[in-house]
Write a protein that holds these residues in place. Structure first.
Motif, PDB file in Angstrom:
ATOM      1  N   TRP A   1     -47.426 -38.346  54.832  1.00 56.86           N
ATOM      2  CA  TRP A   1     -46.663 -37.992  53.523  1.00 56.86           C
ATOM      3  C   TRP A   1     -45.752 -39.355  53.333  1.00 56.86           C
ATOM      4  N   LEU A   2     -45.320 -39.929  54.131  1.00 58.09           N
ATOM      5  CA  LEU A   2     -44.610 -41.138  54.132  1.00 58.09           C
ATOM      6  C   LEU A   2     -45.542 -42.355  53.599  1.00 58.09           C
ATOM      7  N   GLU A   3     -46.691 -42.141  54.417  1.00 55.87           N
ATOM      8  CA  GLU A   3     -47.417 -43.331  53.991  1.00 55.87           C
ATOM      9  C   GLU A   3     -48.028 -43.148  52.445  1.00 55.87           C
ATOM     10  N   ALA A   4     -48.229 -41.965  52.074  1.00 54.17           N
ATOM     11  CA  ALA A   4     -48.908 -41.324  50.806  1.00 54.17           C
ATOM     12  C   ALA A   4     -47.765 -41.823  49.699  1.00 54.17           C
ATOM     13  N   GLN A   5     -46.445 -41.972  50.125  1.00 53.41           N
ATOM     14  CA  GLN A   5     -45.358 -42.361  49.166  1.00 53.41           C
ATOM     15  C   GLN A   5     -45.546 -43.739  48.706  1.00 53.41           C
ATOM     16  N   ARG A   6     -46.088 -44.561  49.579  1.00 55.99           N
ATOM     17  CA  ARG A   6     -46.223 -46.036  49.607  1.00 55.99           C
ATOM     18  C   ARG A   6     -47.075 -46.390  48.103  1.00 55.99           C
ATOM     19  N   CYS A   7     -48.206 -45.313  47.790  1.00 53.86           N
ATOM     20  CA  CYS A   7     -49.173 -45.630  46.931  1.00 53.86           C
ATOM     21  C   CYS A   7     -48.445 -45.539  45.568  1.00 53.86           C
ATOM     22  N   LEU A   8     -48.762 -46.796  44.687  1.00 55.52           N
ATOM     23  CA  LEU A   8     -47.890 -46.990  43.573  1.00 55.52           C
ATOM     24  C   LEU A   8     -48.278 -46.088  42.285  1.00 55.52           C
ATOM     25  N   ASN A   9     -49.450 -45.323  42.594  1.00 55.17           N
ATOM     26  CA  ASN A   9     -50.150 -44.486  41.545  1.00 55.17           C
ATOM     27  C   ASN A   9     -50.551 -45.512  40.393  1.00 55.17           C
ATOM     28  N   CYS A  10     -51.162 -46.392  40.668  1.00 48.69           N
ATOM     29  CA  CYS A  10     -51.753 -47.576  39.981  1.00 48.69           C
ATOM     30  C   CYS A  10     -52.752 -46.943  38.842  1.00 48.69           C
ATOM     31  N   ASP A  11     -53.259 -45.581  38.847  1.00 53.25           N
ATOM     32  CA  ASP A  11     -54.216 -44.846  38.038  1.00 53.25           C
ATOM     33  C   ASP A  11     -53.304 -44.378  36.806  1.00 53.25           C
ATOM     34  N   VAL A  12     -51.990 -44.250  37.043  1.00 57.89           N
ATOM     35  CA  VAL A  12     -51.108 -43.866  36.114  1.00 57.89           C
ATOM     36  C   VAL A  12     -50.504 -44.982  35.295  1.00 57.89           C
ATOM     37  N   GLN A  13     -51.400 -45.069  33.880  1.00 62.14           N
ATOM     38  CA  GLN A  13     -51.417 -46.447  33.312  1.00 62.14           C
ATOM     39  C   GLN A  13     -50.288 -46.480  32.335  1.00 62.14           C
ATOM     40  N   THR A  14     -49.706 -47.570  32.017  1.00 61.68           N
ATOM     41  CA  THR A  14     -48.541 -47.849  31.155  1.00 61.68           C
ATOM     42  C   THR A  14     -49.670 -48.075  29.972  1.00 61.68           C
TER      43      THR A  14
END
Lengths: 351, 614
Positions: B500-513
């Motif tokens: 969970w801690l490592e997953a939280q490091r993901c920046l969610n780059c697929d959620v686009q601006t």
């Protein structure tokens, strides 16, 4: 507003200033103002100005009153001194603080309600005493915190969000400041940081009462077609008389400007204000001409911006009072209470 | 009106020069490239999507996303070459990328029984017969894609069990047999016809059986030898790395000498030395011609080897095997140094220092692998190039003989499992179209979805708070336990909390601006709040010049600029995608909704009716 703090991560190549700080080090808590508020842009401009001037955060005191504008000191310079005073009373607190410790940089942050309505008297006396400070009014023409009633700076004939027309004449804070003797007077627009940041830097470096009227659109209540303080209206009617570049220390002019269009103003602390003229006949050293010019352009429906007046060899309250160079709050008991003999000698002078 | 924007325009912005055109976000490639990990993955697995599911504890769902895309999540979660990780934006934002590969393993380790969710072959077959030669990852991928469509698939392999190099070359302490059997089993459960345990000696003979299509995924099965003096005399104790690993995998080899030298610097060398440590090798060393940094092995594989007490000696070129009485006694090495010519090409030249002799009992040669196709006749329309490699279309995977396809290491030389899977998917699309008489060069577009994540005021359907944690290390089994048995897995994998801690490091780059120009009032709120200084409102100009005058100069040319239409003031909005945290603060601070956070989900098309035109 947002519920999340701004992430601490910053751009990997974010530059640092002479003190080793990044611009991010000059930020405060995350803003709780409405999204898109002009005030947040002014906060960002203050952050930029302090970063670029290599100002040590502990040398700044930011003071404010009440209102949207007066909340903003929380959102910049999180490591500086702060005082959130009573509504409209910031100028008195600032004057007192300045008298006690002349070594700090004083930044008074106020709004059109705080300075033009409840605090108009305080504003006037603070300016006429020549307190060494940067006095910024974040001017949006409405009372945002109470849902957008007209403030004292709203133009006559402008409309509120529901289409009701303002019937009162506006108070022109720039005109007042000029008339009351401010020695650095500017007007700018929150949507134009290229103009605003140098004006703030110049005001910080100015020795004396520096006043900046910054038009700051209220996105929630005063950014509609009937407003004269909306993004669109200000952009359309903005008449910049000059462009300011602040230089510390003095550097040679490298940019290529037409002859007679650049003027260098050396201030008290030998910092240099470099002014590029946009209105050819505008003279920022002539107080009376400036007042007349502003009145004329205002009557023509224009919003004059830029460095409107500057007195390079200005004096401040401490100069007038002849106080000692050392801050009063740093004087020791021995200096403050020189003893019975000194008192005797002093009294003898009047015998 | 004073147009301050014109007045402040830098002298470089010349109207006659090419100006930036608005970004076309309808082109799926634009946002796909922003998801660096997915773009870098040969199989284009939607990485952030499954990482969010892991964070939510939905391991089975995370597994299924992986399974659909890369077929072997449990295997790849332990063995993948992870091209996604060097690409990960987190590595540019702080120091280390998200541990994507090991998160994949978490999904596999913690999932429920997912067999009910797997596709089944239809009762009614479609009448088409396809031969798959070699039962490794490429062929198994083709089988998985084609079996549910009703194809009759025949799997050929020389080994008695399916799995290919995943079974013969990857040691069990990295990939337990149970994991391999489970994921290969999912495909065998779809009931391909198995012809295991005997070699295909003639492609002509296979073709004579009248298959509608043939796929060749036979790998790169020949380990390169080292023809230096003493090779023949000491042959009894000199082994070819991949053959030796296969012998270990099938239990034919259970011991090795006390002193072992492994020649070569690739991942096979790392597997050889670590296997040796578990089969009696006490003084095991790796000797490489090149420098440490230029070694082909992945950095983490080198780390793992050194962690097990195996030194790596660099810049030593093997010169001769020494032997006495027909027994190997050691290896003589010449000291070399790297020299670079004007074009930056490296040559290794002898330094002139005295040679080094290292004593040993066994040598493992792991200096590369080669393809070998002696079983493919040269007169059946399959052309080979001068290196003996088949001519294969890199998009359709078809050879010069229609209906014969290649994939995996057999197609373009040794790569890795995830490339084999990607080849398999593309070959399956081609085979499906080929068998339906369609033009295989017409490739199906990906399935793309872009949808707002806004749930309410300042509420998003993804966790946009940015974790400041550094990369978490995967726990390992104690060394003395790990080295005792070659079947004991070394890595323990992340537990749920660490995952969970490592997953939280993901920046969610697929959620686009996503920016809508006509809603923007140019209030600067997004510029002021952006923690990474990605956004600038500025005058248009040539890209090279615009890149230099952004709020933070955009010096990474591999990362795109997102450019808006011309705004009310005549300026454009330019966003440098390089180090965006996808925190959504631009959208939170935007008063008009000109910025929105929208999730971009791209799934590559796989074989089936959707990829066919009729």
């Amino acid at each position: 507003m947002t519920y999340l703090a701004k992430p601490k991560l910053h751009h990997p190549r974010l530059p640092t200033n002479k003190l080793g700080y990044t611009r991010r080090d000059y930020e405060g808590a995350v803003s709780t103002l409405c999204a898109g508020c002009g005030h947040d842009s002014i906060s960002a401009a203050i952050i930029e100005a302090c970063f670029e001037l290599d100002i040590e955060p502990h040398r700044v005191a930011k003071l404010s009153g009440i209102g949207c504008s007066s909340k903003t000191p929380t959102y910049f310079l999180g490591n500086s001194h702060g005082f959130n005073s009573v509504h409209g009373r910031m100028p008195s607190v600032l004057t007192g603080a300045n008298l006690a410790n002349r070594d700090l940089i004083y930044m008074g942050v106020s709004g059109d309600g705080d300075s033009a309505s409840i605090g108009l008297g305080q504003f006037a006396h603070c300016i006429r005493r020549g307190v060494n400070m940067v006095y910024i009014v974040e001017n949006n023409g409405v009372y945002g915190l109470t849902k957008g009633q007209f403030s004292a700076t709203a133009d006559k004939g402008s409309k509120n969000k529901r289409g009701v027309m303002n019937t009162d004449l506006p108070i022109d804070l720039v005109g007042l400041a000029l008339q009351l003797g401010a020695t650095y007077v500017a007007r700018s627009f929150s949507g134009d940081k290229k103009q605003l940041v140098p004006l703030i830097k110049g005001a910080i470096l100015h020795h004396g009462a520096a006043f900046i009227d910054c038009i700051s659109p209220c996105v929630a209540f005063n950014n509609h077609p009937g407003s004269t303080k909306s993004f669109d209206y200000v952009r359309e009617h903005n008449e910049a008389v000059n462009r300011l570049d602040v230089m510390v220390p003095r550097e040679p002019i490298t940019a290529d400007y037409a002859a007679g269009t650049v003027e260098e103003i050396v201030q008290h602390d030998s910092s240099v204000l470099r002014l590029r003229k946009l209105a050819a006949d505008y003279d920022p050293h002539d107080r009376i001409a400036a007042m007349a010019y502003l009145q004329q352009r205002q009557a023509a429906g224009e919003i004059v911006t830029g460095l409107l007046y500057v007195e390079e060899s200005a004096q401040d309250l401490h100069d007038y009072l002849g106080t000692v160079d050392k801050p009063l709050n740093a004087l020791s008991d021995a200096e403050l209470c020189p003893g019975a003999e000194a008192l005797e000698a002093f009294n003898a002078m009047y015998r | 009106m004073t147009d301050t924007s014109v007045e402040d325009r830098p002298t470089g912005a010349d109207a006659s020069k090419p100006r930036l055109a608005p970004t076309d976000i309808r082109n799926p490639d634009y946002f796909h490239k922003v998801v660096d990990c997915q773009w870098a993955c040969p199989a284009h697995t939607p990485v952030p999507e499954y990482i969010r599911l892991i964070a939510a504890g939905r391991y089975s769902d995370a597994y299924m996303i992986n399974w659909k895309s890369n077929v072997f999540p449990g295997i790849l979660g332990r063995t993948c070459d992870r091209p996604c990780e060097p690409a990960c934006r987190r590595g540019r934002v702080e120091t280390d990328p998200v541990a994507i590969c090991r998160l994949k393993r978490v999904a596999a380790d913690n999932k429920d029984d997912i067999r009910a969710r797997l596709p089944r072959p239809p009762a009614q077959k479609n009448g088409k017969r396809v031969a798959l030669i070699g039962a490794g990852p490429a062929s198994l991928t083709v089988a998985r894609d084609l079996l549910p469509l009703g194809y009759h698939v025949v799997l050929f392999d020389q080994d008695p069990h399916a799995g290919g190099m995943m079974r013969t070359q990857i040691p069990k302490f990295r990939l337990p047999e149970t994991v391999l059997d489970e994921e290969v089993g999912y495909i065998l459960d779809m009931q391909p016809e198995l012809r295991l345990g005997h070699r295909v000696d003639s492609l002509k003979a296979v073709l004579a059986e009248g298959f509608d299509a043939v796929f060749i995924g036979s790998g790169a099965p020949r380990g390169r030898d080292l023809g230096i003096p003493g090779r023949k005399e000491a042959a009894a104790n000199i082994h070819i790395g991949i053959d030796w690993l296969a012998g270990v995998a099938f239990g034919h080899i259970t011991r090795i000498g006390r002193r072992v030298i492994v020649l070569g610097g690739g991942n096979t060398a790392m597997d050889c030395c670590r296997s040796s440590r578990r089969l009696g090798g006490e003084d095991v060393r790796v000797v490489v011609r090149s420098g440490f940094d230029e070694m082909k092995a992945s950095p983490w594989e080198k780390e793992d080897a050194m962690h097990e007490g195996i030194p790596i000696h660099n810049y030593l070129a093997p010169k001769a095997f020494t032997h006495a009485n027909g027994r190997l006694t050691g290896v003589v090495f010449e000291k070399v140094a790297a020299k670079y010519d004007d074009k930056g090409r490296r040559t290794l030249v002898p330094t002139g220092e005295p040679d080094v002799h290292m004593e040993c009992d066994d040598v493992l040669i792991a200096i590369g692998q080669e393809n070998a196709f002696p079983w493919i006749e040269r007169d059946i329309g399959i052309e080979f190039d001068r290196w003996g490699m088949p001519k294969v279309d890199p998009v359709t995977m078809q050879s010069t003989r229609p209906g014969v396809f290649f994939g995996g290491d057999a197609a373009f030389g040794p790569k890795n499992i995830i490339w084999a899977v990607a080849h398999g998917h593309q070959a399956a699309v081609s085979i499906d179209k080929f068998c339906h008489g369609e033009d295989i060069r017409e490739r199906p577009p990906p399935n793309v979805n872009l949808v707002s994540q806004k749930m309410g005021i300042h509420e998003w359907s993804y966790d946009n708070e940015i974790s400041l944690d550094k990369r978490h290390k995967v726990p390992l089994r104690e060394l003395d336990v790990a080295l005792k048995d070659i079947r004991t897995e070394v890595e323990l994998g992340f537990d749920r909390r660490l995952a969970w801690l490592e997953a939280q490091r993901c920046l969610n780059c697929d959620v686009q601006t996503v920016f809508t120009s006509n809603l923007c009032i140019e209030c600067d709120a997004c510029v002021d709040i952006c923690p990474m200084d990605c956004i600038t409102f500025t005058e248009n100009g040539p890209e090279d010049e615009v890149r230099t005058r952004l709020k933070a100069p955009a010096i990474n040319p591999t990362q795109a600029l997102y450019v808006s239409d011309s705004l009310k003031t005549g300026r454009i909005m330019v966003k440098d995608e390089d180090v965006c945290l996808h925190c959504g603060l631009c959208a939170e601070r935007c008063p008009t909704g000109a910025w929105d956070m929208q999730k971009f989900l791209l799934e590559t098309a796989q074989a089936g009716t959707a990829c066919r035109s009729r």
